[in-house]
Write an enzyme that holds these catalytic residues in place. Structure first.
Site, short mmCIF file in Angstrom:
data_model
loop_
_atom_site.label_atom_id
_atom_site.label_comp_id
_atom_site.label_asym_id
_atom_site.label_seq_id
_atom_site.Cartn_x
_atom_site.Cartn_y
_atom_site.Cartn_z
N SER A 110 -0.97 14.43 -10.63
CA SER A 110 -2.05 15.40 -10.51
C SER A 110 -3.19 14.83 -9.68
O SER A 110 -2.99 14.34 -8.58
CB SER A 110 -2.51 15.82 -11.91
N GLU A 233 3.79 19.23 -5.31
CA GLU A 233 3.82 20.07 -6.50
C GLU A 233 2.40 20.48 -6.84
O GLU A 233 1.44 19.94 -6.30
CB GLU A 233 4.47 19.31 -7.67
N HIS A 301 4.02 18.79 -13.09
CA HIS A 301 3.25 18.93 -14.33
C HIS A 301 4.08 19.45 -15.51
O HIS A 301 3.62 19.42 -16.64
CB HIS A 301 2.09 19.90 -14.10
#
Length: 330
Positions: A110, A233, A301
């Site tokens: 992230s 992502e 995630h």
């Protein structure tokens, strides 16, 4: 460079963005206990238990926490408690020379993408897109069992290259029991998607595409070379933001250089009523460029999660829906 973890080794935990040890205490404790269950020691950074509203501390304080772990000879791996949205603000204050002189296993996902890519750009030492303590390792069974198995294979066992990344049988992106277990999550049968056929091999770069927005084009972002493989992502974004972020990659020339793309699952994606999948929006930005693309890969995630070595050679066989680590990562 560095060695796989053994029982008794120490994992340092830092908080580069959100104060997970406060705002997600129960989940943070579960994640810490899972590391300890593997025989690993946990050394908490100086910002553990502290918060400054949306963050754990000032940019300099957060960098100081990371730098202390980079300099600590006892620490073999460094892992974030959680991501957030402002890790890029600590990049000017990181001690990159300490990492160069004393390489450690650095893992995260992230928002931590900013730190991973900066460390790699400044030193050339591979880093790992993988779990955080609270957000990933604090997950409930059964999916955490797969994540922990993959963690041990990647970081605690003798490397076996070529390593074919296994596809988990099930996955989920629901957050119904994120802190304390209340009801069972809905699990989905897993499926990786071949978007465009082909085989490509190259240096793996990438991470969270929304985080890249905060560092791309700066001295803290890797120089993308012809033939690189791109791993991207994201989480909780709308189709509009996905288009903006994919267009950013195009405008920086990245989509014209990479030899293949591994697109992770998008956690809690909002298509805004368009019915468009993230990979369909990506195809628009490629303008017909025919490179292998594999979508819904499990380095993202959602749960479970595979760790991936950034800066190492990886083969993508989109036709057969395979991702293969072909170069030792330690």
């Amino acid at each position: 460079m560095f060695q796989p973890l053994e029982k008794g080794d120490t994992v340092g935990v830092f908080s580069p963005s959100k104060p997970a040890s406060v705002m997600a205490f129960e989940r943070y404790v579960r994640g810490k206990e899972r590391l300890q269950s593997l025989g690993l020691k946990v050394k908490e950074g100086i910002l553990t238990g502290k918060e400054d509203h949306y963050r754990s501390g000032t940019p300099k304080e957060r960098a100081e926490e990371l730098n202390a772990l980079l300099l600590d000879q006892e620490v073999k791996m460094i892992m974030p408690s959680m991501g957030g949205t402002n890790a890029n603000s600590i990049l000017p204050y990181i001690d990159y020379e300490a990492f160069r002189k004393n390489p450690k296993i650095i893992v995260g996902l992230s928002d931590v993408t900013a730190i991973l890519l900066a460390l790699y750009r400044k030193t050339g030492i591979p880093v790992f897109y993988g779990p955080s303590v609270a957000s990933t390792l604090g997950e409930f069974p059964p999916l955490i069992d797969d994540t922990m198995h993959y963690f041990q294979e990647m970081f605690m066992e003798k490397q076996k290259t070529p390593y074919i990344v296994p596809m988990p049988e099930q996955w989920s992106d629901e957050k119904v029991n994120w802190l304390e277990k209340t009801i069972e999550k809905k699990l989905y049968r897993n499926k990786w998607i071949c978007v465009q056929k082909g085989i490509a091999q190259g240096r793996l770069v990438g991470g969270n595409v929304n985080t890249m927005y905060g560092t791309i084009g700066t001295e803290y972002f890797p120089i993308i070379e012809e033939g690189d493989l791109l791993l991207i992502e994201d989480t909780t974004k709308t189709a509009a933001i996905v288009e903006k972020n994919f267009a950013m990659l195009k405008l920086h020339g990245i989509l014209d250089k990479v030899s293949g793309i591994i697109l992770g699952k998008h956690e809690q994606y909002d298509d805004l009523g368009t019915g468009r999948k993230p990979y369909e929006i990506l195809l628009e930005q490629l303008d017909g460029r025919d490179i292998p693309i594999l979508a819904d890969f499990d380095s993202c995630h959602t749960h479970p999660l595979h760790s991936m070595p950034l800066g190492r050679q990886v083969e993508l066989n989109a036709t057969e829906k395979k991702v293969i680590l072909v170069e030792n990562w330690f």
